[in-house]
Motif scaffolding. Structure first.
Motif, PDB file in Angstrom:
ATOM      1  N   GLY A  60       0.887  -1.173   0.000  1.00  0.00           N
ATOM      2  CA  GLY A  60       0.000   0.000   0.000  1.00  0.00           C
ATOM      3  C   GLY A  60       0.911   1.205   0.000  1.00  0.00           C
ATOM      4  N   HIS A  61       1.026   1.879  -1.130  1.00  0.00           N
ATOM      5  CA  HIS A  61       1.963   2.998  -1.277  1.00  0.00           C
ATOM      6  C   HIS A  61       1.187   4.310  -1.388  1.00  0.00           C
ATOM      7  N   THR A  62       1.406   5.178  -0.411  1.00  0.00           N
ATOM      8  CA  THR A  62       0.609   6.404  -0.324  1.00  0.00           C
ATOM      9  C   THR A  62       1.323   7.594  -0.960  1.00  0.00           C
ATOM     10  N   MET A  63       0.556   8.336  -1.749  1.00  0.00           N
ATOM     11  CA  MET A  63       1.056   9.590  -2.339  1.00  0.00           C
ATOM     12  C   MET A  63       0.065  10.676  -1.967  1.00  0.00           C
ATOM     13  N   VAL A  64       0.564  11.834  -1.593  1.00  0.00           N
ATOM     14  CA  VAL A  64      -0.331  12.950  -1.272  1.00  0.00           C
ATOM     15  C   VAL A  64       0.098  14.149  -2.119  1.00  0.00           C
ATOM     16  N   VAL A  65      -0.794  14.552  -3.018  1.00  0.00           N
ATOM     17  CA  VAL A  65      -0.469  15.657  -3.921  1.00  0.00           C
ATOM     18  C   VAL A  65      -1.578  16.704  -3.834  1.00  0.00           C
ATOM     19  N   ASN A  66      -1.179  17.933  -3.536  1.00  0.00           N
ATOM     20  CA  ASN A  66      -2.145  19.039  -3.339  1.00  0.00           C
ATOM     21  C   ASN A  66      -3.258  18.639  -2.373  1.00  0.00           C
TER      22      ASN A  66
ATOM     23  N   VAL B  75      -0.327  -0.614  -9.337  1.00  0.00           N
ATOM     24  CA  VAL B  75       0.136   0.379 -10.328  1.00  0.00           C
ATOM     25  C   VAL B  75       1.292   1.174  -9.711  1.00  0.00           C
ATOM     26  N   PRO B  76       2.421   1.275 -10.397  1.00  0.00           N
ATOM     27  CA  PRO B  76       3.570   2.001  -9.846  1.00  0.00           C
ATOM     28  C   PRO B  76       3.249   3.447  -9.475  1.00  0.00           C
ATOM     29  N   SER B  77       3.980   3.938  -8.468  1.00  0.00           N
ATOM     30  CA  SER B  77       3.705   5.283  -7.939  1.00  0.00           C
ATOM     31  C   SER B  77       4.201   6.407  -8.847  1.00  0.00           C
ATOM     32  N   GLY B  78       4.538   6.086 -10.088  1.00  0.00           N
ATOM     33  CA  GLY B  78       4.917   7.121 -11.055  1.00  0.00           C
ATOM     34  C   GLY B  78       3.702   7.588 -11.851  1.00  0.00           C
ATOM     35  N   ILE B  79       2.549   6.970 -11.588  1.00  0.00           N
ATOM     36  CA  ILE B  79       1.362   7.225 -12.428  1.00  0.00           C
ATOM     37  C   ILE B  79       0.867   8.665 -12.292  1.00  0.00           C
ATOM     38  N   LEU B  80       1.017   9.271 -11.092  1.00  0.00           N
ATOM     39  CA  LEU B  80       0.523  10.648 -10.912  1.00  0.00           C
ATOM     40  C   LEU B  80       1.409  11.650 -11.649  1.00  0.00           C
TER      41      LEU B  80
ATOM     42  N   VAL C 258      15.013  14.410   2.841  1.00  0.00           N
ATOM     43  CA  VAL C 258      14.395  14.349   4.166  1.00  0.00           C
ATOM     44  C   VAL C 258      12.923  14.704   3.989  1.00  0.00           C
ATOM     45  N   SER C 259      12.055  13.830   4.475  1.00  0.00           N
ATOM     46  CA  SER C 259      10.623  14.081   4.340  1.00  0.00           C
ATOM     47  C   SER C 259      10.068  14.540   5.687  1.00  0.00           C
ATOM     48  N   VAL C 260       9.323  15.654   5.655  1.00  0.00           N
ATOM     49  CA  VAL C 260       8.816  16.227   6.911  1.00  0.00           C
ATOM     50  C   VAL C 260       7.290  16.302   6.936  1.00  0.00           C
ATOM     51  N   GLY C 261       6.649  15.579   6.019  1.00  0.00           N
ATOM     52  CA  GLY C 261       5.190  15.541   5.981  1.00  0.00           C
ATOM     53  C   GLY C 261       4.765  14.643   4.836  1.00  0.00           C
ATOM     54  N   PRO C 262       3.495  14.214   4.809  1.00  0.00           N
ATOM     55  CA  PRO C 262       3.079  13.280   3.754  1.00  0.00           C
ATOM     56  C   PRO C 262       3.019  13.888   2.349  1.00  0.00           C
ATOM     57  N   GLY C 263       2.843  15.197   2.247  1.00  0.00           N
ATOM     58  CA  GLY C 263       2.674  15.838   0.932  1.00  0.00           C
ATOM     59  C   GLY C 263       3.939  15.810   0.095  1.00  0.00           C
ATOM     60  N   ARG C 264       3.738  15.787  -1.235  1.00  0.00           N
ATOM     61  CA  ARG C 264       4.886  15.764  -2.153  1.00  0.00           C
ATOM     62  C   ARG C 264       5.832  16.931  -1.875  1.00  0.00           C
ATOM     63  N   ASP C 265       5.243  18.091  -1.545  1.00  0.00           N
ATOM     64  CA  ASP C 265       6.076  19.284  -1.339  1.00  0.00           C
ATOM     65  C   ASP C 265       6.671  19.373   0.073  1.00  0.00           C
TER      66      ASP C 265
END
Ligand code: GDP
Ligand code: IMO
Ligand code: MG
Length: 433
Positions: A40-46, A55-60, A412-419
């Motif tokens: 289960g691979h999570t992506m958070v965008v906007n 489906v690979p996480s490159g789809i977005l 270094v990731s400091v939150g779930p969002g891409r940014d």
């Protein structure tokens, strides 16, 4: 030209999805090479969350996404995922999603056997995701599996299914006290899936090879984590595939020389879902704090994740097994508010200090973590985008991780969002902060 493998260094859920989504911007192709919809691979965008299982996480990032031969695929789940992405306005066509003709199909009896076999194990259960992953890989190894190339040919599919069902139904009924499955019902259901998936089914080894020849950049997306690896993990409390970086070549049909870098994803603490030894597990208030603040629930099964301190034995093991060239530290923000942080630097067993992960589960279960302590930080770091702006104690914690693993931190990731990310060095080399 860079071709990068992303793998989990711990027991999964390190934040691979977020980092793959982030780095996919710089790649031409993203390839999943093992596991199945246990991932289960999570992506958070906007602010919008997407959870990918196959489906690979490159789809977005609208990149060419490939599901490699090393993956086991539940066709129903794959189609649901495709439909869900399309309903969100993302194009998912045979031009941008390709499935290996050699990938194995998860059948209804695999799921039934997975669930029933776990339930009869009682206290010895592994705590699988119940998605049929283990039984599907078992059939692959015993040469009873059905590959995508067989699945999309109605005649071959029927023939293979009829030859395997007597054995599966014997196990289901006589050993697992479950109900038998019916060939005609499966054929009817699966033929509708195969019709839709046939155009996506390709010789992906040739496709990746040609892309590499043209100088395209490929990102290989691992699932699970190093300590869930079938050979190198905490066996038998593992998944059924090789999760380490070496399998990126095998699971996608390319030679190992094409890989130019391996980024290990390191959660700033440790989590584990399911059963099995976990030396730094915290069954106390700090464990609860991390679990709640980190929202540590399984992205596939919704189970609460067990939480604990960072473990250097685990990380050193991952560095060696994967040949890590760089690190991405995730969920660092979650540790904010803890006065004193601990890092396990070795295990104590019978008065001796063990520095390398023991193979014996009996021994590992009896090991006591030896900790060093570091001061924590109180600040909310989720808005910080440069390392130099992080609190001093946070920077010290990061430095210590680099010393332990002997690999440089790239991200270094400091939150779930891409940014919500600090990029120190982009492994694709096009962007350096
Ligand atoms: P994966 O299986 O390795 O892709 O990881 P999961 O998606 O299963 O679990 C990671 C969880 O942490 C997801 O809910 C992510 O949205 C979240 N996450 C990722 N990076 C960060 C981070 O730096 N901070 C916080 N707070 N959450 C993060
Ligand atoms: P991602 O890719 C965390 C665990 C299960 C169980 C063991 C075997 O999201 O990091 P399986 O269904 O594979 O036979 O279960 O492995 N497991 C995971 N834990 N993250 C995952 O994937 C996992 N995939 C499997 O909880 O302990
Ligand atoms: Mg996950």
């Amino acid at each position: 030209m860079a071709n990068i493998v992303i793998i989990g260094t711990q027991w999964g859920d390190e934040g691979k999805g977020k980092i793959v989504d982030l780095l996919a911007e710089f790649a031409d192709m993203v390839v999943r090479f093992q596991g199945g919809n246990n991932a289960g691979h999570t992506m958070v965008v906007n602010g919008e969350q997407f959870i990918g299982h196959i489906v690979p996480s490159g789809i977005l990032q609208k990149k060419i996404c490939i599901v490699g031969n090393g993956v086991v695929i539940d066709p129903k789940v794959l189609l649901e995922e495709i439909d869900s992405l399309v309903s969100k306005g993302l194009p998912v066509e045979p031009e941008n999603l390709m499935v290996s003709e050699n990938a194995h199909v998860i059948m209804p009896y695999h799921k039934k056997i997975d669930i029933a076999a776990e339930s009869i194990k009682g206290i010895n259960k592994i705590g699988t995701t119940g998605r049929g992953i283990g039984p599907c890989y078992e059939d692959k190894a015993s040469r009873k599996g059905i590959r995508f190339v067989d699945f999309i040919d109605p005649e071959v599919f029927k023939e293979k299914l009829s030859s395997i069902l007597p054995e599966k139904n014997f196990i289901l009924e006589k050993y697992l006290s479950d109900k038998a499955v019916d060939a005609d019902i499966i054929i009817e259901e699966y033929s509708s899936y195969s019709k839709r998936l046939a155009p996506f089914t390709k010789n992906i080894s040739v496709i990746i090879h040609n892309a590499l020849k043209e100088g395209k950049q490929v990102l290989f997306e691992g699932a699970q984590g190093t300590h869930l690896d079938i050979d190198h993990g905490t066996y038998p409390y593992v998944t059924s595939s090789n999760t380490v970086s070496g399998n990126a070549a095998c699971g996608s049909g390319i030679g190992p020389k094409a890989i130019t870098g391996v980024i290990g994803i390191v959660k700033a603490y440790t989590t584990r879902v399911g059963a099995g030894p976990f030396p730094t597990e915290l069954i106390d208030e700090t464990g609860d704090y991390i679990q709640k603040k980190g929202a540590e629930f399984g992205a596939t099964t919704g189970r609460k994740r067990r939480c604990g301190w960072l473990d250097a034995v685990v990380l050193r093991n991952a560095a060696r097994l994967n040949g890590l060239t760089g690190l991405a530290i995730t969920k660092l923000d979650v540790l904010g508010g803890i006065k004193t942080l601990k890092i396990c630097i070795g295990y104590e067993y019978n008065g001796k200090i063990i520095e390398d992960m023991p193979a014996s589960i009996k021994l590992l279960s009896a090991c006591k973590p030896v900790y060093e302590e570091m001061p924590g930080w109180n600040e909310d770091i989720s808005g910080i985008r440069r390392v130099k702006n992080l609190p001093k104690t946070t920077r010290k914690y990061l430095k210590r991780i680099e010393e332990i693993i002997k690999a440089p931190i790239n991200i270094v990731s400091v939150g779930p969002g891409r940014d919500e990310t600090i990029v120190i060095k982009n492994p694709f080399k096009k962007l350096n902060a």
